[in-house]
Design a protein around this motif. Structure first.
Motif, PDB file in Angstrom:
ATOM      1  N   ALA A   4       1.244  -0.853  -0.127  1.00 39.98           N
ATOM      2  CA  ALA A   4       0.444   0.167   0.287  1.00 39.98           C
ATOM      3  C   ALA A   4       1.116   1.076  -0.306  1.00 39.98           C
ATOM      4  O   ALA A   4       1.484   1.802   0.215  1.00 39.98           O
ATOM      5  CB  ALA A   4      -1.112   0.252   1.132  1.00 39.98           C
ATOM      6  N   SER A   7       0.406   6.590   2.964  1.00 36.14           N
ATOM      7  CA  SER A   7      -0.347   7.845   3.678  1.00 36.14           C
ATOM      8  C   SER A   7       0.788   9.209   3.228  1.00 36.14           C
ATOM      9  O   SER A   7       1.761   9.683   3.897  1.00 36.14           O
ATOM     10  CB  SER A   7      -0.904   8.338   4.682  1.00 36.14           C
ATOM     11  N   HIS A  54      -1.332  14.522  -1.794  1.00 36.72           N
ATOM     12  CA  HIS A  54      -3.013  14.217  -0.922  1.00 36.72           C
ATOM     13  C   HIS A  54      -4.440  14.773  -1.171  1.00 36.72           C
ATOM     14  O   HIS A  54      -4.971  13.322  -0.802  1.00 36.72           O
ATOM     15  CB  HIS A  54      -2.343  15.534   0.363  1.00 36.72           C
ATOM     16  N   GLN A  57      -5.416  10.874  -2.782  1.00 36.51           N
ATOM     17  CA  GLN A  57      -5.003   9.689  -1.792  1.00 36.51           C
ATOM     18  C   GLN A  57      -6.731   9.829  -1.311  1.00 36.51           C
ATOM     19  O   GLN A  57      -7.359   9.208  -0.458  1.00 36.51           O
ATOM     20  CB  GLN A  57      -4.105   9.990  -0.268  1.00 36.51           C
ATOM     21  N   TRP A  58      -7.539  11.439  -0.721  1.00 35.52           N
ATOM     22  CA  TRP A  58      -8.170  11.936  -0.201  1.00 35.52           C
ATOM     23  C   TRP A  58      -9.776  11.681  -1.122  1.00 35.52           C
ATOM     24  O   TRP A  58     -10.292  10.519  -0.856  1.00 35.52           O
ATOM     25  CB  TRP A  58      -8.134  13.578  -0.353  1.00 35.52           C
ATOM     26  N   ALA A  60      -9.213   9.140  -3.201  1.00 33.49           N
ATOM     27  CA  ALA A  60      -9.289   7.066  -3.517  1.00 33.49           C
ATOM     28  C   ALA A  60     -10.044   7.063  -2.092  1.00 33.49           C
ATOM     29  O   ALA A  60     -10.942   6.120  -1.823  1.00 33.49           O
ATOM     30  CB  ALA A  60      -7.750   6.849  -3.611  1.00 33.49           C
ATOM     31  N   GLU A  61      -9.881   7.564  -1.243  1.00 35.36           N
ATOM     32  CA  GLU A  61     -10.609   7.285   0.954  1.00 35.36           C
ATOM     33  C   GLU A  61     -11.795   7.846   0.100  1.00 35.36           C
ATOM     34  O   GLU A  61     -12.824   7.014   1.070  1.00 35.36           O
ATOM     35  CB  GLU A  61      -9.776   8.238   1.440  1.00 35.36           C
ATOM     36  N   HIS A  62     -12.318   8.601  -0.708  1.00 33.09           N
ATOM     37  CA  HIS A  62     -13.386   8.973  -1.229  1.00 33.09           C
ATOM     38  C   HIS A  62     -14.482   7.940  -2.364  1.00 33.09           C
ATOM     39  O   HIS A  62     -15.157   7.890  -2.265  1.00 33.09           O
ATOM     40  CB  HIS A  62     -14.245  10.363  -0.906  1.00 33.09           C
ATOM     41  N   GLY A  63     -13.415   7.347  -2.370  1.00 32.48           N
ATOM     42  CA  GLY A  63     -14.467   6.255  -3.472  1.00 32.48           C
ATOM     43  C   GLY A  63     -14.353   6.895  -4.992  1.00 32.48           C
ATOM     44  O   GLY A  63     -14.997   6.959  -5.734  1.00 32.48           O
ATOM     45  N   ARG A  66      -8.790   8.875  -9.612  1.00 29.85           N
ATOM     46  CA  ARG A  66      -7.726   9.669  -9.971  1.00 29.85           C
ATOM     47  C   ARG A  66      -8.560  11.182 -10.108  1.00 29.85           C
ATOM     48  O   ARG A  66      -9.119  11.512 -10.928  1.00 29.85           O
ATOM     49  CB  ARG A  66      -6.430   8.348 -10.525  1.00 29.85           C
ATOM     50  N   HIS A  85     -11.362  20.091   4.486  1.00 31.61           N
ATOM     51  CA  HIS A  85     -10.932  19.320   4.816  1.00 31.61           C
ATOM     52  C   HIS A  85     -10.174  19.799   4.916  1.00 31.61           C
ATOM     53  O   HIS A  85      -9.734  19.620   6.298  1.00 31.61           O
ATOM     54  CB  HIS A  85     -11.755  17.862   3.912  1.00 31.61           C
TER      55      HIS A  85
END
Length: 182
Positions: A4, A7, A54, A57-58, A60-63, A66, A85
């Motif tokens: 992975a 972060s 960042h 990644q944010w 991706a974390e929220h579905g 890219r 945020h």
């Protein structure tokens, strides 16, 4: 061992940091202890290129897709949600022409910096949007149509286009007319 992606590391700073940075820039322009504005913009640029990671990644974390694959109609909304945020404030993108975007920032963490302006933000947006475009992007802070110390307006475009806009502004032309003449 995990494959992975780690972060992106970020830190939170109080908004007063920007006022102190601005004062350091203005204090004794040309003195040995003063920070040159270009150095601050360069630091903002480096931060912006890292902040892009960042953002990715944010997303991706929220579905979400890219950054380069986001639907045009979702990008502005997600960009605004991301900057809120992370505590910078609200951003809104407005196309002014095919070659120039306006980015309006409100409740903006750096905009109360006074006469030194938003030096970090100017570099930050150049680095961030340059990564998104996969090409150099130039950013000019031009104030905001509504006189409010918590707001700022930035123009984004190619280096050539923004160079033209800057030159026209230096000759006294208002930025909106300079942008329209591109």
């Amino acid at each position: 061992m995990s494959s992975a992606t780690p972060s992106p590391r970020t830190v939170a700073l109080p908004v007063a940091f920007f006022a102190g940075l601005g004062q350091s820039t203005l204090a004794g322009s040309g003195s040995a202890g003063a920070l040159p504005a270009d150095a601050i913009r360069d630091a903002g640029y480096a931060a912006g290129t890292a902040l892009f990671d960042h953002f990715a990644q944010w997303l991706a974390e929220h579905g979400e897709a890219r950054p380069a694959e986001l639907a045009d109609e979702r990008f502005p909304w997600l960009l605004e949600a991301f900057f809120r945020h992370i505590g910078w404030g609200r951003v809104q993108l407005h196309p002014l022409t095919d070659a120039v975007l306006a980015l309006d920032a409100s409740d903006w963490s750096e905009s109360s910096n006074g006469p030194s302006g938003c030096l970090v933000s100017t570099g930050l947006f150049a680095g961030f949007f340059g990564r998104l475009a996969d090409a150099p992007i130039s950013v000019l802070e031009v104030g905001h149509p509504v006189a409010d110390p918590s707001r700022a307006r930035f123009l984004l475009g190619s280096v050539e286009v923004m160079g033209y806009v800057w030159d026209a502004m230096e000759r006294g032309m208002p930025y909106d007319r300079a942008v329209a003449s591109v």
